[in-house]
Design a protein around this motif. Structure first.
Motif, PDB file in Angstrom:
ATOM      1  N   ASN A  65       0.975  -1.567  -0.356  1.00  0.00           N
ATOM      2  CA  ASN A  65       0.290  -0.100   0.072  1.00  0.00           C
ATOM      3  C   ASN A  65       0.328   1.627  -0.282  1.00  0.00           C
ATOM      4  O   ASN A  65       0.367   2.279  -0.626  1.00  0.00           O
ATOM      5  CB  ASN A  65      -1.195   0.293   1.010  1.00  0.00           C
ATOM      6  CG  ASN A  65      -1.791  -1.044   1.605  1.00  0.00           C
ATOM      7  OD1 ASN A  65      -2.281  -1.745   0.143  1.00  0.00           O
ATOM      8  ND2 ASN A  65      -2.351  -1.348   2.162  1.00  0.00           N
ATOM      9  N   MET A  66       2.231   0.968   0.202  1.00  0.00           N
ATOM     10  CA  MET A  66       3.146   2.386   0.414  1.00  0.00           C
ATOM     11  C   MET A  66       3.364   3.000  -1.060  1.00  0.00           C
ATOM     12  O   MET A  66       3.361   4.003  -1.159  1.00  0.00           O
ATOM     13  CB  MET A  66       4.097   2.242   1.403  1.00  0.00           C
ATOM     14  CG  MET A  66       3.913   2.147   2.683  1.00  0.00           C
ATOM     15  SD  MET A  66       5.777   2.171   3.893  1.00  0.00           S
ATOM     16  CE  MET A  66       6.418   0.207   3.582  1.00  0.00           C
ATOM     17  N   ILE A  67       3.232   2.074  -1.918  1.00  0.00           N
ATOM     18  CA  ILE A  67       3.991   2.211  -3.546  1.00  0.00           C
ATOM     19  C   ILE A  67       2.686   1.872  -4.619  1.00  0.00           C
ATOM     20  O   ILE A  67       3.025   2.309  -5.634  1.00  0.00           O
ATOM     21  CB  ILE A  67       4.995   1.619  -3.083  1.00  0.00           C
ATOM     22  CG1 ILE A  67       5.241   0.468  -2.964  1.00  0.00           C
ATOM     23  CG2 ILE A  67       6.447   2.224  -3.313  1.00  0.00           C
ATOM     24  CD1 ILE A  67       6.249  -1.063  -3.843  1.00  0.00           C
ATOM     25  N   HIS A  68       1.698   1.342  -3.960  1.00  0.00           N
ATOM     26  CA  HIS A  68       0.610   1.692  -4.958  1.00  0.00           C
ATOM     27  C   HIS A  68      -0.321   2.027  -4.577  1.00  0.00           C
ATOM     28  O   HIS A  68      -1.397   2.075  -3.741  1.00  0.00           O
ATOM     29  CB  HIS A  68       0.080  -0.270  -5.119  1.00  0.00           C
ATOM     30  CG  HIS A  68       1.272  -1.274  -5.185  1.00  0.00           C
ATOM     31  ND1 HIS A  68       2.452  -1.696  -4.405  1.00  0.00           N
ATOM     32  CD2 HIS A  68       1.650  -1.504  -6.461  1.00  0.00           C
ATOM     33  CE1 HIS A  68       3.485  -2.470  -4.706  1.00  0.00           C
ATOM     34  NE2 HIS A  68       2.929  -2.129  -6.762  1.00  0.00           N
ATOM     35  N   PRO A  69      -0.886   2.232  -5.876  1.00  0.00           N
ATOM     36  CA  PRO A  69      -2.436   2.644  -5.650  1.00  0.00           C
ATOM     37  C   PRO A  69      -4.012   2.023  -5.999  1.00  0.00           C
ATOM     38  O   PRO A  69      -3.384   0.802  -5.824  1.00  0.00           O
ATOM     39  CB  PRO A  69      -2.514   4.357  -6.774  1.00  0.00           C
ATOM     40  CG  PRO A  69      -2.309   2.561  -8.233  1.00  0.00           C
ATOM     41  CD  PRO A  69      -0.728   2.909  -7.634  1.00  0.00           C
ATOM     42  N   GLU A  70      -4.536   1.964  -4.716  1.00  0.00           N
ATOM     43  CA  GLU A  70      -6.164   1.484  -4.606  1.00  0.00           C
ATOM     44  C   GLU A  70      -6.503   1.339  -6.605  1.00  0.00           C
ATOM     45  O   GLU A  70      -6.411   1.955  -7.605  1.00  0.00           O
ATOM     46  CB  GLU A  70      -7.260   2.297  -3.979  1.00  0.00           C
ATOM     47  CG  GLU A  70      -8.425   1.390  -3.543  1.00  0.00           C
ATOM     48  CD  GLU A  70      -9.429   2.118  -3.460  1.00  0.00           C
ATOM     49  OE1 GLU A  70     -10.149   2.175  -3.404  1.00  0.00           O
ATOM     50  OE2 GLU A  70      -9.081   3.184  -2.209  1.00  0.00           O
ATOM     51  N   VAL A  72      -5.346  -1.429  -8.011  1.00  0.00           N
ATOM     52  CA  VAL A  72      -4.185  -1.612  -9.426  1.00  0.00           C
ATOM     53  C   VAL A  72      -3.640  -3.330  -9.172  1.00  0.00           C
ATOM     54  O   VAL A  72      -4.191  -3.422 -10.647  1.00  0.00           O
ATOM     55  CB  VAL A  72      -2.338  -1.431  -8.796  1.00  0.00           C
ATOM     56  CG1 VAL A  72      -2.055  -2.223  -7.303  1.00  0.00           C
ATOM     57  CG2 VAL A  72      -1.726  -1.307  -9.316  1.00  0.00           C
ATOM     58  N   ILE A  73      -4.448  -3.969  -8.521  1.00  0.00           N
ATOM     59  CA  ILE A  73      -4.375  -5.475  -8.773  1.00  0.00           C
ATOM     60  C   ILE A  73      -5.552  -5.559  -9.507  1.00  0.00           C
ATOM     61  O   ILE A  73      -5.649  -6.430 -10.259  1.00  0.00           O
ATOM     62  CB  ILE A  73      -4.731  -6.160  -7.211  1.00  0.00           C
ATOM     63  CG1 ILE A  73      -4.081  -5.658  -6.207  1.00  0.00           C
ATOM     64  CG2 ILE A  73      -5.057  -8.131  -7.255  1.00  0.00           C
ATOM     65  CD1 ILE A  73      -2.084  -6.787  -6.820  1.00  0.00           C
ATOM     66  N   LYS A  75      -6.634  -4.020 -11.591  1.00  0.00           N
ATOM     67  CA  LYS A  75      -6.380  -3.664 -13.178  1.00  0.00           C
ATOM     68  C   LYS A  75      -5.258  -4.338 -13.965  1.00  0.00           C
ATOM     69  O   LYS A  75      -5.409  -4.908 -14.862  1.00  0.00           O
ATOM     70  CB  LYS A  75      -6.305  -2.037 -12.579  1.00  0.00           C
ATOM     71  CG  LYS A  75      -5.630  -1.202 -14.379  1.00  0.00           C
ATOM     72  CD  LYS A  75      -6.014  -0.305 -14.272  1.00  0.00           C
ATOM     73  CE  LYS A  75      -5.649   0.749 -15.645  1.00  0.00           C
ATOM     74  NZ  LYS A  75      -5.123   1.969 -15.427  1.00  0.00           N
ATOM     75  N   TYR A  76      -5.099  -4.581 -13.045  1.00  0.00           N
ATOM     76  CA  TYR A  76      -3.400  -5.574 -13.416  1.00  0.00           C
ATOM     77  C   TYR A  76      -2.885  -7.795 -13.707  1.00  0.00           C
ATOM     78  O   TYR A  76      -2.415  -7.227 -14.358  1.00  0.00           O
ATOM     79  CB  TYR A  76      -1.914  -4.568 -13.000  1.00  0.00           C
ATOM     80  CG  TYR A  76      -1.950  -3.107 -14.180  1.00  0.00           C
ATOM     81  CD1 TYR A  76      -1.570  -2.900 -14.808  1.00  0.00           C
ATOM     82  CD2 TYR A  76      -2.095  -2.427 -13.007  1.00  0.00           C
ATOM     83  CE1 TYR A  76      -0.971  -1.497 -16.177  1.00  0.00           C
ATOM     84  CE2 TYR A  76      -2.123  -0.566 -13.468  1.00  0.00           C
ATOM     85  CZ  TYR A  76      -1.665  -0.477 -14.824  1.00  0.00           C
ATOM     86  OH  TYR A  76      -1.781   0.257 -15.120  1.00  0.00           O
ATOM     87  N   ALA A  77      -3.983  -7.485 -12.402  1.00  0.00           N
ATOM     88  CA  ALA A  77      -3.932  -9.379 -12.819  1.00  0.00           C
ATOM     89  C   ALA A  77      -4.775  -9.235 -11.451  1.00  0.00           C
ATOM     90  O   ALA A  77      -4.629 -10.212 -10.363  1.00  0.00           O
ATOM     91  CB  ALA A  77      -2.488  -9.324 -10.916  1.00  0.00           C
ATOM     92  N   PRO A  78      -6.433  -9.524 -12.073  1.00  0.00           N
ATOM     93  CA  PRO A  78      -7.308  -9.600 -11.179  1.00  0.00           C
ATOM     94  C   PRO A  78      -7.287 -11.406 -11.280  1.00  0.00           C
ATOM     95  O   PRO A  78      -8.083 -11.541 -10.271  1.00  0.00           O
ATOM     96  CB  PRO A  78      -8.730  -9.653 -12.180  1.00  0.00           C
ATOM     97  CG  PRO A  78      -7.822  -8.760 -13.356  1.00  0.00           C
ATOM     98  CD  PRO A  78      -6.400  -8.303 -13.397  1.00  0.00           C
ATOM     99  N   ASP A  79      -6.592 -11.818 -12.053  1.00  0.00           N
ATOM    100  CA  ASP A  79      -6.662 -13.104 -11.905  1.00  0.00           C
ATOM    101  C   ASP A  79      -5.724 -14.095 -10.930  1.00  0.00           C
ATOM    102  O   ASP A  79      -5.722 -15.082 -11.079  1.00  0.00           O
ATOM    103  CB  ASP A  79      -6.313 -13.578 -13.144  1.00  0.00           C
ATOM    104  CG  ASP A  79      -7.009 -13.758 -14.186  1.00  0.00           C
ATOM    105  OD1 ASP A  79      -8.107 -13.175 -14.293  1.00  0.00           O
ATOM    106  OD2 ASP A  79      -6.862 -13.793 -15.754  1.00  0.00           O
ATOM    107  N   THR A  80      -5.353 -13.394 -10.453  1.00  0.00           N
ATOM    108  CA  THR A  80      -4.815 -14.122  -9.338  1.00  0.00           C
ATOM    109  C   THR A  80      -4.902 -13.415  -7.252  1.00  0.00           C
ATOM    110  O   THR A  80      -4.894 -14.400  -6.560  1.00  0.00           O
ATOM    111  CB  THR A  80      -3.104 -12.614  -8.440  1.00  0.00           C
ATOM    112  OG1 THR A  80      -3.179 -11.151  -8.337  1.00  0.00           O
ATOM    113  CG2 THR A  80      -2.067 -12.252  -9.998  1.00  0.00           C
ATOM    114  N   GLY A 114       4.339  -0.378  -8.706  1.00  0.00           N
ATOM    115  CA  GLY A 114       4.230   1.289  -7.908  1.00  0.00           C
ATOM    116  C   GLY A 114       4.642   1.929  -9.651  1.00  0.00           C
ATOM    117  O   GLY A 114       4.022   3.376 -10.041  1.00  0.00           O
ATOM    118  N   SER A 115       5.209   1.572  -9.754  1.00  0.00           N
ATOM    119  CA  SER A 115       6.411   2.943 -11.104  1.00  0.00           C
ATOM    120  C   SER A 115       5.418   2.974 -12.541  1.00  0.00           C
ATOM    121  O   SER A 115       5.194   3.919 -12.656  1.00  0.00           O
ATOM    122  CB  SER A 115       7.853   2.919 -11.260  1.00  0.00           C
ATOM    123  OG  SER A 115       7.568   0.961 -11.686  1.00  0.00           O
TER     124      SER A 115
END
Length: 119
Positions: A65-70, A72-73, A75-80, A114-115
């Motif tokens: 949470n320190m480096i990712h916006p709400e 992100v999962i 959006k980029y990795a929902p299957d995980t 995060g980047s």
């Protein structure tokens, strides 16, 4: 699997269940009460595998949470996302063992997402 199926079919896992998936070949993490199987995502992680593997079997929420916006999962990795942490475990105090085992940076491989996500 469509994201909405993850919500409907959420399985509940204990922290003990998650802790048994603690290697590069079988890597689960807890993020904000959700349980993720990131085994197949490791090779695609822009920040490298090690930063995620350092948290294998553990709760990585604080560092993530320190480096990712709400969002992100989703959006980029929902299957995980494979389920949710048992509410009994979610209410317990986070153990000291949830810090990176290698003593490396707490951002680790999560820093990559995060980047690219601008946080």
């Amino acid at each position: 699997r469509p994201f909405f199926l993850h919500i409907i079919m959420s399985k509940i896992y204990s922290s003990t269940d998650v802790a048994s998936h603690n290697s590069k070949q079988d890597c689960w993490v807890i993020l904000n009460g959700q349980v993720l199987d990131v085994t197949h995502f490791l090779k695609d992680h822009p920040g490298g595998e090690l930063s995620i593997v350092n948290f294998a079997g553990k709760d990585a929420s604080e560092e993530f949470n320190m480096i990712h916006p709400e969002g992100v999962i989703s959006k980029y990795a929902p299957d995980t996302i494979i389920g949710k942490l048992d509410p009994e475990d979610a209410n317990k105090e986070k153990p000291a063992a949830s810090k990176p085992a290698s003593g490396g940076s707490s951002g680790g491989c999560f820093a990559f997402l995060g980047s690219i996500c601008g946080k």
